[in-house]
Design a protein around this motif. Sequence first.
Motif, mmCIF file in Angstrom:
data_model
loop_
_atom_site.group_PDB
_atom_site.id
_atom_site.type_symbol
_atom_site.label_atom_id
_atom_site.label_comp_id
_atom_site.label_asym_id
_atom_site.label_seq_id
_atom_site.Cartn_x
_atom_site.Cartn_y
_atom_site.Cartn_z
ATOM 1 N N HIS A 1 0.830 -1.206 0.000
ATOM 2 C CA HIS A 1 0.000 0.000 0.000
ATOM 3 C C HIS A 1 0.865 1.257 0.000
ATOM 4 O O HIS A 1 0.766 2.111 -0.881
ATOM 5 N N THR A 2 1.711 1.375 1.013
ATOM 6 C CA THR A 2 2.466 2.610 1.225
ATOM 7 C C THR A 2 3.451 2.876 0.092
ATOM 8 O O THR A 2 3.658 4.033 -0.294
ATOM 9 N N SER A 3 4.052 1.820 -0.453
ATOM 10 C CA SER A 3 5.033 2.018 -1.522
ATOM 11 C C SER A 3 4.380 2.356 -2.856
ATOM 12 O O SER A 3 5.046 2.867 -3.757
ATOM 13 N N MET A 4 3.077 2.100 -2.990
ATOM 14 C CA MET A 4 2.405 2.314 -4.264
ATOM 15 C C MET A 4 1.535 3.570 -4.313
ATOM 16 O O MET A 4 1.515 4.290 -5.308
ATOM 17 N N VAL A 5 0.790 3.867 -3.224
ATOM 18 C CA VAL A 5 -0.321 4.809 -3.344
ATOM 19 C C VAL A 5 0.099 6.252 -3.606
ATOM 20 O O VAL A 5 -0.604 6.983 -4.322
ATOM 21 N N LEU A 6 1.232 6.688 -3.067
ATOM 22 C CA LEU A 6 1.614 8.092 -3.223
ATOM 23 C C LEU A 6 1.970 8.404 -4.671
ATOM 24 O O LEU A 6 1.504 9.403 -5.244
ATOM 25 N N GLY A 7 2.789 7.546 -5.280
ATOM 26 C CA GLY A 7 3.109 7.725 -6.692
ATOM 27 C C GLY A 7 1.894 7.531 -7.570
ATOM 28 O O GLY A 7 1.699 8.254 -8.560
ATOM 29 N N ALA A 8 1.056 6.552 -7.220
ATOM 30 C CA ALA A 8 -0.143 6.282 -8.013
ATOM 31 C C ALA A 8 -1.091 7.472 -8.002
ATOM 32 O O ALA A 8 -1.689 7.824 -9.030
ATOM 33 N N TYR A 9 -1.232 8.106 -6.834
ATOM 34 C CA TYR A 9 -2.124 9.269 -6.766
ATOM 35 C C TYR A 9 -1.563 10.411 -7.617
ATOM 36 O O TYR A 9 -2.313 11.064 -8.359
ATOM 37 N N LEU A 10 -0.268 10.650 -7.539
ATOM 38 C CA LEU A 10 0.339 11.703 -8.354
ATOM 39 C C LEU A 10 0.190 11.403 -9.844
ATOM 40 O O LEU A 10 0.149 12.319 -10.672
ATOM 41 N N ALA A 11 0.103 10.113 -10.184
ATOM 42 C CA ALA A 11 -0.052 9.707 -11.584
ATOM 43 C C ALA A 11 -1.494 9.789 -12.063
ATOM 44 O O ALA A 11 -1.779 9.500 -13.233
ATOM 45 N N GLY B 1 -8.361 0.029 -6.539
ATOM 46 C CA GLY B 1 -8.855 -0.740 -7.672
ATOM 47 C C GLY B 1 -8.413 -0.180 -9.011
ATOM 48 O O GLY B 1 -8.137 -0.925 -9.955
ATOM 49 N N ASP B 2 -8.315 1.165 -9.101
ATOM 50 C CA ASP B 2 -7.813 1.796 -10.327
ATOM 51 C C ASP B 2 -6.391 1.329 -10.628
ATOM 52 O O ASP B 2 -6.034 1.064 -11.787
ATOM 53 N N CYS B 3 -5.588 1.255 -9.583
ATOM 54 C CA CYS B 3 -4.192 0.838 -9.755
ATOM 55 C C CYS B 3 -4.105 -0.598 -10.269
ATOM 56 O O CYS B 3 -3.280 -0.922 -11.128
ATOM 57 N N MET B 4 -4.957 -1.466 -9.731
ATOM 58 C CA MET B 4 -4.926 -2.857 -10.131
ATOM 59 C C MET B 4 -5.421 -3.060 -11.560
ATOM 60 O O MET B 4 -5.089 -4.054 -12.210
ATOM 61 N N ALA B 5 -6.204 -2.113 -12.064
ATOM 62 C CA ALA B 5 -6.699 -2.200 -13.439
ATOM 63 C C ALA B 5 -5.719 -1.580 -14.429
ATOM 64 O O ALA B 5 -5.928 -1.669 -15.643
ATOM 65 N N ASP B 6 -4.669 -0.948 -13.923
ATOM 66 C CA ASP B 6 -3.655 -0.312 -14.758
ATOM 67 C C ASP B 6 -2.444 -1.234 -14.862
ATOM 68 O O ASP B 6 -1.850 -1.618 -13.854
ATOM 69 N N ALA C 1 0.738 -13.166 -1.047
ATOM 70 C CA ALA C 1 0.889 -12.151 -2.089
ATOM 71 C C ALA C 1 -0.246 -12.242 -3.101
ATOM 72 O O ALA C 1 -0.806 -11.223 -3.526
ATOM 73 N N SER C 2 -0.603 -13.455 -3.497
ATOM 74 C CA SER C 2 -1.712 -13.631 -4.444
ATOM 75 C C SER C 2 -3.020 -13.131 -3.848
ATOM 76 O O SER C 2 -3.845 -12.515 -4.537
ATOM 77 N N ALA C 3 -3.197 -13.375 -2.542
ATOM 78 C CA ALA C 3 -4.406 -12.884 -1.863
ATOM 79 C C ALA C 3 -4.441 -11.362 -1.839
ATOM 80 O O ALA C 3 -5.504 -10.747 -1.946
ATOM 81 N N ILE C 4 -3.267 -10.736 -1.699
ATOM 82 C CA ILE C 4 -3.202 -9.269 -1.706
ATOM 83 C C ILE C 4 -3.691 -8.719 -3.034
ATOM 84 O O ILE C 4 -4.490 -7.767 -3.082
ATOM 85 N N PHE C 5 -3.263 -9.325 -4.154
ATOM 86 C CA PHE C 5 -3.722 -8.858 -5.462
ATOM 87 C C PHE C 5 -5.236 -9.008 -5.585
ATOM 88 O O PHE C 5 -5.920 -8.124 -6.112
ATOM 89 N N GLU C 6 -5.759 -10.117 -5.098
ATOM 90 C CA GLU C 6 -7.209 -10.329 -5.156
ATOM 91 C C GLU C 6 -7.939 -9.314 -4.286
ATOM 92 O O GLU C 6 -8.969 -8.757 -4.694
ATOM 93 N N ARG C 7 -7.403 -9.025 -3.114
ATOM 94 C CA ARG C 7 -8.042 -8.078 -2.200
ATOM 95 C C ARG C 7 -8.015 -6.662 -2.760
ATOM 96 O O ARG C 7 -8.994 -5.926 -2.692
ATOM 97 N N PHE C 8 -6.869 -6.281 -3.310
ATOM 98 C CA PHE C 8 -6.736 -4.934 -3.867
ATOM 99 C C PHE C 8 -7.608 -4.745 -5.115
ATOM 100 O O PHE C 8 -7.967 -3.625 -5.452
ATOM 101 N N SER C 9 -7.923 -5.861 -5.800
ATOM 102 C CA SER C 9 -8.715 -5.778 -7.031
ATOM 103 C C SER C 9 -10.217 -5.835 -6.777
ATOM 104 O O SER C 9 -11.004 -5.708 -7.721
ATOM 105 N N ASN C 10 -10.620 -6.016 -5.539
ATOM 106 C CA ASN C 10 -12.039 -6.115 -5.189
ATOM 107 C C ASN C 10 -12.781 -4.855 -5.646
ATOM 108 O O ASN C 10 -12.546 -3.762 -5.133
#
Length: 349
Positions: A146-156, A162-167, A197-206
């Motif tokens: 979460h923390t390593s992804m969301v800040l850059g993703a928001y700036l992008a 869910g938006d991130c997982m669809a990109d 890790a696989s569960a994390i991808f599924e959870r984030f894609s909900n």
Amino acid sequence: AKVTRLLWERYRALGGRAGTGLIFLPCELIDGNGRQLEACVREMARRWTLGDGFMAYLERENVFCSTLVDRIVTGYPREEASALCVELGYEDALIDTGEPFGLWVIEGPESVAEQFPLDKAGCPVVFTRDVTPYRTRKVRMLNGAHTSMVLGAYLAGHEIVGDCMADDTMRAYMSQALFNEIMPTLDLPKDDLEAFASAIFERFSNPFNRHLLLSIALNSQSKFRARVLPTIKEYVKRTGRLPKILTFSMAAFIAFYCGKKKEDGSFVGVRAAGNEYPIADDQFVLDFFAGMTGKPAAEIARAVLTNVDFWGSDLTAELPGFEASVAASLDAIFTKGAARAIEEVVAKA
């Protein structure tokens, strides 16, 4: 203080007899919450001079379990609340949204599981003598992703997880962080780590879990220190190299926080097209970044990485090459935009 008073009254009423203690299951999101609660109770008992007998009762008859809760809960479902209340037949202002996944890890003696057998009722509860491996896995993998992804993703330009997982680019970014940089630093069975890790991808894609990136971004300085920085250090220790994605995430953190203080005292950042976003953290963090506005990327990176109050040490000295890499990524975000900078680091990782 309330817990101490409760136990003191119970001790006096029941004479401190065997079997009259309680099991405490704190759920605060802090490390060793059970041990910390017990320490607080002991300190209150000492201050109130409740005596050796009561102190012995605390030790002998009561169990303070450290626990770990793992479930993404996104809050009040504003868009669905009216329909849900009609379905319920009453107004419920405390409706909350949670994902199907859930895990509660409880550390304690076998007697806790015997007296509180939620696992036998089919609940997702694990009883263990040591919660540490579960906590490390959750903090480094789920929270760290979460923390390593969301800040850059928001700036992008993204708004929810869910938006991130669809990109494709953001999904690759998180995949490289999880499988190539975070997992190799954890001493747990590989199969367990891969399944988690696989569960994390599924959870984030909900698609029903609208987890706002700005919500996750709250207090990111302390989150980065607890969730991401230990992995960076461990990766360097084990491989002698810097993890490319996690190193970039430090630059994304800095870029997100390089904002300005408004006349009303609030602190905001600015992303593409001049859109302002709120930055919420401890005041000393906001005050520091308010002084960074307009400075060159290399100067900002050095000031942040040498801030011992932030990280507990000077990261430029502790992690060779880290400063230069972070500065280069920060400059790329400033000059090319976050989306392009993320594409480039994914291609190189």
